[in-house]
Every structure is written in C-alpha cells, then in structure tokens.
Design a protein around this motif. Sequence first.
Motif, short mmCIF file in Angstrom:
data_model
loop_
_atom_site.label_atom_id
_atom_site.label_comp_id
_atom_site.label_asym_id
_atom_site.label_seq_id
_atom_site.Cartn_x
_atom_site.Cartn_y
_atom_site.Cartn_z
N VAL A 99 -6.76 -53.34 -14.24
CA VAL A 99 -7.64 -52.43 -15.06
C VAL A 99 -9.27 -52.50 -14.77
O VAL A 99 -9.60 -53.42 -14.40
N GLN A 100 -9.85 -51.24 -14.83
CA GLN A 100 -11.16 -51.18 -14.47
C GLN A 100 -11.90 -50.71 -15.69
O GLN A 100 -12.21 -49.84 -15.93
N PRO A 101 -12.15 -51.95 -16.66
CA PRO A 101 -12.91 -51.55 -17.83
C PRO A 101 -14.31 -50.68 -17.78
O PRO A 101 -14.58 -50.20 -18.63
N GLN A 102 -14.90 -51.06 -16.69
CA GLN A 102 -16.27 -50.42 -16.43
C GLN A 102 -16.21 -49.08 -16.34
O GLN A 102 -17.20 -48.14 -16.58
N LEU A 103 -15.31 -48.39 -15.94
CA LEU A 103 -14.83 -46.83 -15.73
C LEU A 103 -14.43 -46.42 -17.07
O LEU A 103 -13.78 -45.15 -17.17
N GLY A 104 -13.95 -47.16 -18.28
CA GLY A 104 -13.29 -46.47 -19.47
C GLY A 104 -14.21 -45.37 -19.93
O GLY A 104 -15.46 -45.46 -19.79
N GLY A 105 -13.28 -44.46 -20.40
CA GLY A 105 -13.98 -43.24 -20.88
C GLY A 105 -14.36 -42.04 -19.99
O GLY A 105 -14.60 -41.02 -20.42
N CYS A 106 -14.07 -42.29 -18.76
CA CYS A 106 -14.52 -41.48 -17.77
C CYS A 106 -13.22 -40.61 -17.31
O CYS A 106 -12.01 -41.24 -17.35
N THR A 107 -13.03 -39.27 -17.53
CA THR A 107 -12.07 -38.49 -17.35
C THR A 107 -12.21 -37.89 -16.04
O THR A 107 -10.79 -37.72 -15.29
N ASP A 108 -13.11 -37.40 -15.39
CA ASP A 108 -13.33 -36.84 -14.26
C ASP A 108 -13.84 -37.83 -12.96
O ASP A 108 -14.38 -38.96 -13.46
N THR A 122 -15.31 -28.87 -9.71
CA THR A 122 -14.27 -27.99 -10.38
C THR A 122 -13.88 -28.68 -11.74
O THR A 122 -13.40 -28.24 -12.53
N LEU A 123 -13.55 -30.25 -11.26
CA LEU A 123 -12.60 -30.60 -12.27
C LEU A 123 -13.13 -30.56 -13.60
O LEU A 123 -12.32 -30.29 -14.62
N PRO A 124 -14.24 -30.97 -14.05
CA PRO A 124 -14.74 -30.66 -15.54
C PRO A 124 -14.83 -29.50 -16.09
O PRO A 124 -14.56 -28.97 -17.16
N VAL A 125 -15.09 -28.34 -15.02
CA VAL A 125 -15.34 -27.01 -15.44
C VAL A 125 -13.91 -26.47 -15.53
O VAL A 125 -13.79 -25.81 -16.66
N ARG A 126 -12.93 -26.74 -14.86
CA ARG A 126 -11.54 -26.08 -15.26
C ARG A 126 -10.78 -26.95 -16.40
O ARG A 126 -10.19 -26.43 -17.20
N ARG A 127 -11.36 -28.47 -16.53
CA ARG A 127 -10.67 -29.20 -17.75
C ARG A 127 -11.13 -29.02 -19.10
O ARG A 127 -10.43 -28.46 -20.20
N LEU A 128 -12.54 -28.49 -18.94
CA LEU A 128 -13.23 -28.05 -20.42
C LEU A 128 -13.28 -26.83 -20.51
O LEU A 128 -13.17 -26.28 -21.95
N GLY A 129 -13.07 -25.94 -19.71
CA GLY A 129 -13.23 -24.39 -19.96
C GLY A 129 -14.11 -23.79 -21.23
O GLY A 129 -15.34 -24.13 -20.83
N ALA A 130 -13.75 -23.27 -22.16
CA ALA A 130 -14.42 -22.73 -22.94
C ALA A 130 -15.49 -23.69 -23.66
O ALA A 130 -16.73 -23.31 -24.36
N GLN A 132 -23.29 -37.33 -16.87
CA GLN A 132 -23.21 -35.87 -16.47
C GLN A 132 -23.30 -34.87 -17.59
O GLN A 132 -22.60 -35.15 -18.73
N ALA A 133 -23.84 -33.72 -17.44
CA ALA A 133 -23.32 -32.65 -18.23
C ALA A 133 -23.31 -31.43 -17.51
O ALA A 133 -23.84 -30.84 -16.45
N TYR A 134 -22.69 -30.39 -18.20
CA TYR A 134 -22.39 -28.93 -17.72
C TYR A 134 -22.74 -27.97 -18.80
O TYR A 134 -22.21 -28.35 -20.00
N THR A 135 -23.17 -27.00 -18.56
CA THR A 135 -23.37 -25.87 -19.65
C THR A 135 -22.99 -24.62 -18.73
O THR A 135 -23.43 -24.43 -17.61
N ARG A 136 -22.11 -23.68 -19.35
CA ARG A 136 -21.89 -22.32 -18.77
C ARG A 136 -22.93 -21.44 -19.32
O ARG A 136 -23.54 -21.43 -20.15
N LEU A 137 -23.76 -20.86 -18.26
CA LEU A 137 -24.85 -20.00 -18.21
C LEU A 137 -24.35 -18.55 -18.29
O LEU A 137 -25.09 -17.66 -19.15
N ALA A 138 -23.33 -18.12 -17.57
CA ALA A 138 -22.86 -16.72 -17.66
C ALA A 138 -21.68 -16.84 -16.61
O ALA A 138 -21.23 -17.80 -16.07
N ASP A 139 -20.85 -15.77 -16.68
CA ASP A 139 -19.75 -15.82 -15.60
C ASP A 139 -20.16 -16.54 -14.25
O ASP A 139 -20.86 -15.79 -13.52
N GLY A 140 -19.29 -17.61 -13.92
CA GLY A 140 -19.59 -17.89 -12.67
C GLY A 140 -20.83 -18.71 -12.26
O GLY A 140 -21.25 -19.19 -11.29
N ARG A 141 -21.50 -19.05 -13.62
CA ARG A 141 -22.87 -19.73 -13.13
C ARG A 141 -22.77 -21.01 -14.23
O ARG A 141 -22.57 -20.66 -15.52
#
Length: 183
Positions: free
Chosen positions: A86-95, A106-114, A139-148
Amino acid sequence: MGHAYRWQPLDGIGLEHLNLDYRDDLIVADGVVVGDCGDAPFGCSYRICCDTAWRVRSVEVHAAGGASLVLTSDGSGHWRDGDGAVQPQLGGCTDVDIAATPFTNTLPVRRLGAVLQARTRIAVVYIPVPALAARRMEQAYTRLADGRYLYEGPIGDFQAELELDADGLVRHYPSLFTRLLPA
C-alpha cells in the motif's frame, strides 16, 4: 480500436509516440518518449491502463538504463506498488501526471468531463522523469471554451492554457509541447 499520436517538445530535442487503444473494458496508452531533462538526455516508456470511465487502474514507467515504477489503483484513490505494498502517501490521487508527456493531461479532462466547467482541484500521482520518484501533487483544471482548458500545477507555481482536440488530447501546450500526429 487504436490511435497513434506524436508530440515534440517546444524547447530542446525530443519526440513522443503514443498508441492509444480503446478496448471493450479498458483504455490502454502505450508511449515512448526521448528528450532532454535539464542538461541530460533521457528515454522512457510508459503504459497507463484506465477503465472506461478514464480512472487510472495501473501505470508502468521505465527509464532507459535506469529506474522503473509500477503502481496499481482501485480507481478510487488507493494505490499499491508493483510488490502489492500500500502507498498511503498517494491516497486520494485518481490521476497520474508523468512529467515527460502531455498525454496525462487527458486523464482528468476525460474523467471529469462537464465538472470542469468550474475550476476543479485534483490530487495526482506526479512522476518526474527520469527519477520516477512518485509523489502526490495538487493541480487544477478549468474549461475555458471548447478545446481550451486552464491547467494549474502545482497550484500557484505554474499555469498553461491547453489546446485539446475533441477527444481531449493535447494539440498545443504553450512553452512545452506541440502535436505532430495527427495534425
């Protein structure tokens, strides 16, 4: 059904080739990257397996002539190394975020979508190349427009406005990568 992609770094010499294979119950990304890390050249290969909801289930990274890393996940943020520990220091990481490739955006963009209509903070397993010393990163992601998308990572230290195609794969990553194939 498989697809091939290639990126080159905007600074320095290098190339990445990725085969992305969509199977019935699995998405498999196999990539090879050669490039420069600081003053030293490197080469690495990686394989990321995701379920059909784009949750990472396993990642393998092998640095040419050096380190190897194998991690598995239950898809809900619980990680084990290649020996099953087990790698507890990585707990809560999905991507995962492998530093040498724009594919892992691509991983969080596809997984989180809308969900990305609003700024969304995530925890990822960050894997620097060639050391492959996995650690947790915010990290953080924000959709700005289609494809951005606005990418922030680590939070407060770096920002880039990513240009992605309709499948969520990076076309252009300012100051770091541009896609060659498909154009």
